[in-house]
Design an enzyme around this catalytic site. Structure first.
Site, PDB file in Angstrom:
ATOM      1  N   GLU A  51       0.816  -1.222   0.000  1.00  0.00           N
ATOM      2  CA  GLU A  51       0.000   0.000   0.000  1.00  0.00           C
ATOM      3  C   GLU A  51       0.845   1.266   0.000  1.00  0.00           C
ATOM      4  O   GLU A  51       0.510   2.229  -0.681  1.00  0.00           O
ATOM      5  CB  GLU A  51      -0.952   0.014   1.202  1.00  0.00           C
ATOM      6  CG  GLU A  51      -2.069  -0.999   1.132  1.00  0.00           C
ATOM      7  CD  GLU A  51      -3.151  -0.652   0.127  1.00  0.00           C
ATOM      8  OE1 GLU A  51      -3.204   0.486  -0.370  1.00  0.00           O
ATOM      9  OE2 GLU A  51      -3.970  -1.550  -0.172  1.00  0.00           O
ATOM     10  N   ASP A  69      -6.652   7.964   0.035  1.00  0.00           N
ATOM     11  CA  ASP A  69      -6.205   6.996   1.026  1.00  0.00           C
ATOM     12  C   ASP A  69      -4.992   7.567   1.750  1.00  0.00           C
ATOM     13  O   ASP A  69      -4.139   8.217   1.131  1.00  0.00           O
ATOM     14  CB  ASP A  69      -5.847   5.672   0.358  1.00  0.00           C
ATOM     15  CG  ASP A  69      -7.034   5.077  -0.389  1.00  0.00           C
ATOM     16  OD1 ASP A  69      -8.160   5.190   0.104  1.00  0.00           O
ATOM     17  OD2 ASP A  69      -6.823   4.501  -1.471  1.00  0.00           O
TER      18      ASP A  69
END
EC number: 3.2.1.17
Length: 141
Positions: A51, A69
């Protein structure tokens, strides 16, 4: 010389905003210290690797719905944290998205655990890289 001092001062002020880069073992140890079950650590480190490359200060690109995000686990601002823009968020973790960008990962870990408890591992799009057999984190302890 004055310009150098001004630039140095600005860099010192801005430096914390960039977050820090962890590695697999430093993340596993800190998460263990925060009470995360050891049998989950290999999965969490895998998610963080894919990520954010273990970086705490990452804000991802805008998603299809206009959300972003945040942090080491790339937690979405539409559902989980209040975005700096002030746009609507469910804010299930009850915190500012900027709280997920700091060097202290405790709030990121707690929020990520909440995501896991409500949506499971598949909440992370990178889960496909972390499903199945993973390298042991035992060498980190």
């Amino acid at each position: 010389m004055k310009a150098f001092i001004v630039l140095f001062a600005l860099a010192a002020i801005a430096a914390p905003a960039f977050g820090r880069t962890m590695d697999r073992c430093s993340l596993a140890r800190e998460m263990s210290d925060l009470g995360v079950p050891r049998d989950q650590l290999a999965r969490w480190t895998c998610i963080a690797e894919h990520e954010s490359s273990y970086r705490t200060g990452v804000v991802g690109p805008e998603n299809y719905n206009g959300s972003n995000d945040y942090g080491i686990f790339q937690i979405n601002d539409y559902y989980w944290c209040a975005p700096p823009s002030g746009r609507f968020s469910y804010n299930e973790c009850g915190l500012s998205c900027n709280d997920l960008l700091t060097d202290n990962i405790e709030r990121s870990v707690r929020c990520a655990q909440k995501v896991l408890s409500q949506q499971g591992w598949s909440a992370w799009s990178t889960w496909k890289y972390c499903d199945g057999s993973l390298p042991s984190i035992n060498d980190c302890f």
